[in-house]
Design an enzyme around this catalytic site. Structure first.
Site, PDB file in Angstrom:
ATOM      1  N   ASP A 179       6.640 -23.569   5.213  1.00 28.28           N
ATOM      2  CA  ASP A 179       7.708 -22.951   5.785  1.00 28.28           C
ATOM      3  C   ASP A 179       8.686 -22.165   4.709  1.00 28.28           C
ATOM      4  O   ASP A 179       9.326 -22.949   3.845  1.00 28.28           O
ATOM      5  CB  ASP A 179       8.616 -23.686   6.929  1.00 28.28           C
ATOM      6  CG  ASP A 179       9.152 -22.535   7.742  1.00 28.28           C
ATOM      7  OD1 ASP A 179       8.342 -21.890   8.552  1.00 28.28           O
ATOM      8  OD2 ASP A 179      10.443 -22.362   7.662  1.00 28.28           O
ATOM      9  N   THR A 206      -1.844 -21.216   7.888  1.00 28.25           N
ATOM     10  CA  THR A 206      -0.965 -20.275   8.140  1.00 28.25           C
ATOM     11  C   THR A 206      -1.599 -19.021   8.443  1.00 28.25           C
ATOM     12  O   THR A 206      -2.994 -18.260   8.233  1.00 28.25           O
ATOM     13  CB  THR A 206      -0.314 -19.951   6.471  1.00 28.25           C
ATOM     14  OG1 THR A 206       0.207 -18.810   6.397  1.00 28.25           O
ATOM     15  CG2 THR A 206      -1.652 -19.614   5.625  1.00 28.25           C
ATOM     16  N   PHE A 251       5.211  -9.476  -0.899  1.00 25.80           N
ATOM     17  CA  PHE A 251       5.439  -9.340   0.588  1.00 25.80           C
ATOM     18  C   PHE A 251       6.736  -9.699   0.972  1.00 25.80           C
ATOM     19  O   PHE A 251       7.540 -10.169  -0.163  1.00 25.80           O
ATOM     20  CB  PHE A 251       4.258 -10.026   1.304  1.00 25.80           C
ATOM     21  CG  PHE A 251       4.817 -11.460   1.227  1.00 25.80           C
ATOM     22  CD1 PHE A 251       4.009 -12.369   0.110  1.00 25.80           C
ATOM     23  CD2 PHE A 251       5.171 -12.254   2.246  1.00 25.80           C
ATOM     24  CE1 PHE A 251       4.298 -13.888   0.057  1.00 25.80           C
ATOM     25  CE2 PHE A 251       5.267 -13.423   2.254  1.00 25.80           C
ATOM     26  CZ  PHE A 251       4.916 -14.524   1.089  1.00 25.80           C
ATOM     27  N   GLY A 252       7.024  -9.463   2.073  1.00 22.33           N
ATOM     28  CA  GLY A 252       8.493  -9.846   2.434  1.00 22.33           C
ATOM     29  C   GLY A 252       9.623  -9.303   1.748  1.00 22.33           C
ATOM     30  O   GLY A 252       9.753  -8.155   1.455  1.00 22.33           O
ATOM     31  N   ASN A 279      -0.158 -16.317   7.613  1.00 23.91           N
ATOM     32  CA  ASN A 279       0.082 -15.257   6.540  1.00 23.91           C
ATOM     33  C   ASN A 279      -0.671 -15.047   5.215  1.00 23.91           C
ATOM     34  O   ASN A 279      -0.724 -15.966   4.559  1.00 23.91           O
ATOM     35  CB  ASN A 279       1.654 -15.562   6.281  1.00 23.91           C
ATOM     36  CG  ASN A 279       2.197 -14.597   4.982  1.00 23.91           C
ATOM     37  OD1 ASN A 279       1.604 -14.124   4.250  1.00 23.91           O
ATOM     38  ND2 ASN A 279       3.527 -14.207   5.373  1.00 23.91           N
ATOM     39  N   ASP A 327       9.962  -9.711  -1.189  1.00 20.05           N
ATOM     40  CA  ASP A 327      10.032  -9.547  -2.823  1.00 20.05           C
ATOM     41  C   ASP A 327      10.553  -8.307  -3.466  1.00 20.05           C
ATOM     42  O   ASP A 327      11.146  -8.394  -4.634  1.00 20.05           O
ATOM     43  CB  ASP A 327       8.442  -9.512  -3.138  1.00 20.05           C
ATOM     44  CG  ASP A 327       7.721 -10.960  -2.951  1.00 20.05           C
ATOM     45  OD1 ASP A 327       8.693 -12.223  -2.940  1.00 20.05           O
ATOM     46  OD2 ASP A 327       6.610 -11.356  -2.969  1.00 20.05           O
TER      47      ASP A 327
END
Ligand code: ITT
Length: 199
Positions: free
Chosen positions: A69, A9, A146-147, A11, A149
């Site tokens: 994913d 990953t 992150f993202g 990330n 959240d």
């Protein structure tokens, strides 16, 4: 010494969550990160994307290894969008864009999904899926994670967004944890079977 598995990953947040999770909930596993670039295909389901991603590094990573994913699905108003387009949406309109699309509607149902694709030493692929159901908050709150959240409230922690939870709290309930625990269960049962064969 623990069993080593490689998690491919790019990330770092995902890697941190997974390694912390393994450290605190399961004994006997050591996860190593590979940041080898994964090729992504635009497909209709996370499983298809995961299959493509895991196969894209088959010739360069030694198994066993896995990829994950994940996607954020806004259920009613957006019919599951961004879903498989989560990365692109995060990079373009961000979670602020999702808040704008929803405005003040009370139809805010959403969920996260995680699909792990694991390749064993014989190059056989297996998939493990985890889901967390909840809703999109009216405004972004919180600094961790992150993202998406900061805008997601899980049914499991109804007063705080994912970004207001500590990593340990998110890891106790997250879509990623649910998928990871299925992978670990599978690995443990495989280990037990091979131990009982050798006894
Ligand atoms: P890989 O290298 O592992 O592919 P990625 O960042 O491309 O990492 P994904 O395609 O799995 O990750 O995830 C798509 C996007 O969905 C990601 O960039 C985040 O914006 C979002 N996302 C995934 N998991 C999340 C989580 O636990 N919390 C918040 N947002 C998340």
């Amino acid at each position: 010494m623990g069993t080593k598995i490689t998690f491919v990953t790019g990330n770092k947040h995902k890697f941190e969550e997974v390694s912390k999770l393994l450290e605190t909930s399961v004994e006997g596993y050591e996860v190593i990160q590979s940041t080898k670039e994964l090729s992504e295909l635009q497909a209709d389901s996370l499983e298809e994307v995961a299959k493509f991603k895991v196969n894209s590094v088959k010739t360069v990573i030694k198994p066993p290894y896995f990829i994950e994913d994940a996607g954020f699905f806004v259920d009613d108003v957006c019919k599951g969008f961004p879903g498989v387009y989560s990365s692109y949406v995060m990079k373009t309109i961000g979670y602020e864009g999702i808040l704008k699309i929803l405005g003040s509607t009370d139809q805010r149902k959403a969920h996260f999904e995680s699909v792990i694709a694991y390749i064993d030493e014989y190059y056989q692929i297996r998939f493990f899926k985890g889901i967390n159901e909840g809703a999109v908050e009216l405004e972004a709150r919180g600094k961790s994670g992150f993202g998406f959240d900061p805008i997601f409230i899980s049914k499991d922690t109804p007063d705080r967004t994912f970004a207001e939870l500590t990593m340990e709290e998110k890891n106790a309930i997250s879509h990623r944890r649910r998928a990871m625990m299925k992978l670990i269960e599978f690995l443990n049962s495989k280990k037990n079977k091979s131990q009982s064969r050798s006894n």
